[in-house]
Design an enzyme around this catalytic site. Structure first.
Site, PDB file in Angstrom:
ATOM      1  N   GLY A   1     -12.889   6.166 -15.702  1.00 33.56           N
ATOM      2  CA  GLY A   1     -11.731   5.755 -16.483  1.00 33.56           C
ATOM      3  C   GLY A   1     -10.665   6.816 -16.628  1.00 33.56           C
TER       4      GLY A   1
ATOM      5  CG  HIS B   1      -2.027  -0.891   1.251  1.00 33.44           C
ATOM      6  ND1 HIS B   1      -3.052  -0.769   0.339  1.00 33.44           N
ATOM      7  CD2 HIS B   1      -2.349  -1.930   2.050  1.00 33.44           C
ATOM      8  CE1 HIS B   1      -3.966  -1.694   0.582  1.00 33.44           C
ATOM      9  NE2 HIS B   1      -3.563  -2.432   1.600  1.00 33.44           N
TER      10      HIS B   1
ATOM     11  NE  ARG C   1      -3.555  -6.627  10.630  1.00 33.52           N
ATOM     12  CZ  ARG C   1      -4.817  -6.226  10.847  1.00 33.52           C
ATOM     13  NH1 ARG C   1      -5.099  -5.552  11.955  1.00 33.52           N
ATOM     14  NH2 ARG C   1      -5.766  -6.490   9.969  1.00 33.52           N
TER      15      ARG C   1
ATOM     16  CE  LYS D   1      -8.619  -3.273  -1.180  1.00 36.00           C
ATOM     17  NZ  LYS D   1      -7.312  -3.128  -0.502  1.00 36.00           N
TER      18      LYS D   1
ATOM     19  CG  ASP E   1     -12.583   8.416  -9.639  1.00 33.27           C
ATOM     20  OD1 ASP E   1     -13.553   8.819 -10.337  1.00 33.27           O
ATOM     21  OD2 ASP E   1     -12.093   9.076  -8.718  1.00 33.27           O
TER      22      ASP E   1
ATOM     23  CB  THR F   1     -10.019   9.740 -12.357  1.00 32.83           C
ATOM     24  OG1 THR F   1     -10.825  10.868 -12.669  1.00 32.83           O
ATOM     25  CG2 THR F   1      -9.265   9.982 -11.066  1.00 32.83           C
TER      26      THR F   1
HETATM   27  P1  5BU Z   1      -3.794  -8.404   7.395  1.00 32.52           P
HETATM   28  O1  5BU Z   1      -2.789  -7.748   8.277  1.00 32.52           O
HETATM   29  O2  5BU Z   1      -3.371  -9.816   6.970  1.00 32.52           O
HETATM   30  O3  5BU Z   1      -5.185  -8.338   7.946  1.00 32.52           O
HETATM   31  O4  5BU Z   1      -3.750  -7.509   6.061  1.00 32.52           O
HETATM   32  C1  5BU Z   1      -4.606  -7.760   4.992  1.00 32.52           C
HETATM   33  C2  5BU Z   1      -4.187  -6.937   3.809  1.00 32.52           C
HETATM   34  O5  5BU Z   1      -5.015  -7.292   2.696  1.00 32.52           O
HETATM   35  C3  5BU Z   1      -4.335  -5.452   3.984  1.00 32.52           C
HETATM   36  O6  5BU Z   1      -3.300  -4.831   3.226  1.00 32.52           O
HETATM   37  C4  5BU Z   1      -5.678  -5.121   3.392  1.00 32.52           C
HETATM   38  O7  5BU Z   1      -5.708  -3.819   2.855  1.00 32.52           O
HETATM   39  C5  5BU Z   1      -5.789  -6.164   2.297  1.00 32.52           C
HETATM   40  N1  5BU Z   1      -7.164  -6.613   1.980  1.00 32.52           N
HETATM   41  C6  5BU Z   1      -7.982  -7.253   2.895  1.00 32.52           C
HETATM   42  O8  5BU Z   1      -7.593  -7.452   4.036  1.00 32.52           O
HETATM   43  N2  5BU Z   1      -9.225  -7.672   2.517  1.00 32.52           N
HETATM   44  C7  5BU Z   1      -9.700  -7.514   1.273  1.00 32.52           C
HETATM   45  O9  5BU Z   1     -10.832  -7.918   0.968  1.00 32.52           O
HETATM   46  C8  5BU Z   1      -8.837  -6.872   0.349  1.00 32.52           C
HETATM   47  C9  5BU Z   1      -7.590  -6.441   0.705  1.00 32.52           C
HETATM   48 BR1  5BU Z   1      -9.406  -6.648  -1.383  1.00 32.52          BR
END
Ligand code: 5BU
Length: 277
Positions: free
Chosen positions: A100, A64, A247, A95, A98, A102
């Site tokens: 197209g 991210h 995490r 993700k 918006d 943009t």
């Molecule tokens: P976690 O620490 O394992 O909970 O992180 C999950 C990651 O996956 C985190 O970067 C979210 O932004 C991302 N994510 C999610 O958790 N669920 C979803 O449906 C989507 C992305 Br799409």
């Protein structure tokens, strides 16, 4: 045969028409890993340090990039170097959502220059078909310098409690993936979408979308903000080709040991699914 569930990564790599998907499957096969680490740390140093230490155990690093407090040229250069060194792909979980016009500017150029370093991006189809068309158009433009090394995942479902990415939304995700399959590699979803029936599109014989599943954690069932977890084993049994853990890995006391554990569990679940164990 259901192309998302029983074939090996190697067999899928040989047949797949999309060059980036072929490379992804080849990486998984060569490194024996289907782990994507979600490196949700907030400084470039932490990000590059994680990428270097976990690199041998992952197929993809998910970023991210906008949560970094110090994003710069050094972030891009470092990520690219480590992706080459350890043979993994970079997935920016931006993700896009918006119109197209943009999203084209957010993807290619801008302050984050995502197209320059992210092999994989994702988008929501809430704005409709145009978002997929726009991103695909940018990536196939004659002057787009990164060509076949780029791909899109459609965010077809979400793991958070009460997610509205269900039903018609998910079905449309499959429709657009089929329509733009040269650029769409697959989905971020909690299961294989091979069996989704749609009035607007039909499954072709050789259809083989890649499924990335987030919300994977071995020791927790969720967090206080609505995240819901499943294990590597259950995600892969439901059709995940790549498991995404954040995490569970980077916040573990020893992230390298944690990555190895997810790698092993993910790989064993994959072998069981393809009938090799
Ligand atoms: P976690 O620490 O394992 O909970 O992180 C999950 C990651 O996956 C985190 O970067 C979210 O932004 C991302 N994510 C999610 O958790 N669920 C979803 O449906 C989507 C992305 Br799409």
């Amino acid at each position: 045969m259901s192309s998302t569930s029983r074939s090996t990564y190697g067999a899928r790599a040989q047949k797949h028409p999309n060059a980036l998907v072929r490379r992804l499957f080849e990486i998984a096969e060569a490194k024996k890993t289907n782990v994507t680490v979600s490196a949700d740390v907030t400084t470039t140093k932490e990000l590059l340090d994680l990428a270097d230490r976990l690199g041998p155990h992952i197929a993809v690093i998910k970023t991210h990039i906008d949560i970094l407090s110090d994003f710069s040229e050094a972030t891009i250069a470092g990520l690219k170097t480590l992706a080459e060194k350890h043979n993994f792909l970079i997935f920016e979980d931006r993700k896009f959502i918006d119109i197209g016009n943009t999203v084209q500017k957010q993807y290619h150029g801008g302050v984050l220059r995502i197209s320059e370093w992210a092999h994989i991006i994702n988008c929501s189809i809430l704005p409709g078909e145009g978002i997929v068309e726009a991103l695909a158009q940018t990536a196939s433009a004659p002057d787009f310098p990164y060509g076949p090394e780029r791909g899109l995942l459609i965010l077809a479902e979400m793991t958070s409690k009460g997610s509205l990415a269900t039903g018609e939304y998910t079905t449309r995700s499959v429709d657009y993936a089929r329509k733009y399959k040269n650029f769409v590699m697959g989905f971020v979803s909690t299961r294989s979408l091979t069996d989704v029936r749609s009035e607007n599109s039909s499954r072709s014989e050789d259809e083989d979308f890649v499924v990335f599943t987030t919300g994977v954690n071995l020791s927790s069932k969720g967090d206080k903000l609505g995240q819901q977890y499943q294990t590597p084993q259950s995600a892969i049994a439901r059709g995940a080709d790549f498991i995404i853990a954040g995490r569970g890995i980077y916040a573990a006391p020893d992230p390298v040991e944690a990555a190895k554990r997810y790698q092993q569990e993910g790989w064993e679940a994959y072998l069981a699914r393809v009938g090799a164990q």
